[in-house]
Design an enzyme around this catalytic site. Structure first.
Site, PDB file in Angstrom:
ATOM      1  N   GLY A  64      24.232  -8.285  53.246  1.00 48.75           N
ATOM      2  CA  GLY A  64      25.424  -7.469  53.386  1.00 48.75           C
ATOM      3  C   GLY A  64      26.720  -8.226  53.606  1.00 48.75           C
ATOM      4  O   GLY A  64      27.763  -7.613  53.832  1.00 48.75           O
ATOM      5  N   LYS A 178      26.269 -14.178  39.861  1.00 45.72           N
ATOM      6  CA  LYS A 178      25.655 -15.476  40.173  1.00 45.72           C
ATOM      7  C   LYS A 178      24.728 -15.890  39.045  1.00 45.72           C
ATOM      8  O   LYS A 178      23.905 -15.097  38.585  1.00 45.72           O
ATOM      9  CB  LYS A 178      24.869 -15.386  41.484  1.00 45.72           C
ATOM     10  CG  LYS A 178      24.131 -16.681  41.836  1.00 45.72           C
ATOM     11  CD  LYS A 178      23.751 -16.768  43.300  1.00 45.72           C
ATOM     12  CE  LYS A 178      22.644 -15.813  43.678  1.00 45.72           C
ATOM     13  NZ  LYS A 178      22.304 -15.936  45.116  1.00 45.72           N
TER      14      LYS A 178
END
Length: 224
Positions: A64, A178
């Site tokens: 998170g 990513k």
């Protein structure tokens, strides 16, 4: 026995690096759940991606830290010295991960596998007909060590994020994903260049030196 000794040495070395890591210390000080927050922070400060009032989708969100960073950027007043953001949330953040995530105040979290159609439908329902301003993908597969298999898994997840952005993002929006250097890297860069008007490759300072990860940022969708 030798393999166990080697493994324990590797684990001790990793733990030593982790404990002495500047970004790990900073994350604790500033109240972030992971050092990954500083990867997004550098990308954001370089390109100015996150603004109050936006709809941001955070794929692969657990634990998170990226959602925390976005949450703070979307508050009228940012907390100093750690802790949660101060003030009402000005914007919408939808986070999704296959793993559970501790709540982040104001963030909508969906637990499920992004590859499954019913999970995608839940995400679309939370978007309430709006298109995203920004899509973040920190998704990464469990790596097997077999290069060809890992490359395929990585490519598949990034392709899903690309497809989601093409179908659910504003034309002027941005995707941060990513990727890892290896067999899948060049094909993914090519796909980004085919999909976006501008593509940036960024390896943030918070990425560990030994890591092969890089972030591709696609800015502005090409018509398709």
């Amino acid at each position: 026995m030798k393999s166990q000794t080697k493994s324990s040495k590797v684990n001790r070395a990793w733990l030593n690096d982790h404990v002495n890591d500047t970004y790990v210390k900073l994350a604790k000080l500033e109240g972030y759940r992971a050092r990954a927050a500083y990867k997004l922070k550098e990308i954001d400060e370089t390109l100015g991606l996150i603004k109050p009032g936006q709809l941001v989708v955070d794929l692969g969100s657990t634990p998170g830290a990226w959602s925390q960073y976005v949450r703070r950027k979307m508050s009228p007043k940012t907390a100093t010295g750690g802790g949660a953001a101060v003030g009402a949330l000005n914007g919408t953040i939808i986070a999704l991960d296959i793993l559970p995530m501790e709540p982040v105040e104001g963030v909508v979290f969906l637990q499920g596998d992004f590859r499954e159609s019913d999970v995608l439908l839940q995400l679309e329902a939370e978007m309430k007909g709006r298109q995203a301003d920004l899509v973040l993908s920190d998704m990464a597969p469990n790596l097997s060590g077999i290069d060809s298999a890992d490359a395929a898994r990585i490519e598949n997840l990034v392709e899903l994020a690309l497809e989601f952005a093409q179908n659910h993002m504003k034309p002027e929006g941005a995707l941060v994903a990513k990727v890892f250097h290896g067999a899948s890297y060049d094909p993914l860069v090519k796909r980004f260049k085919e999909t976006f008007l501008l593509v940036k490759r960024i390896k943030p300072k918070a990425s560990r030196d030994k890591s092969s990860e890089t972030f591709l940022v696609g800015l502005g969708l090409k018509p398709h």
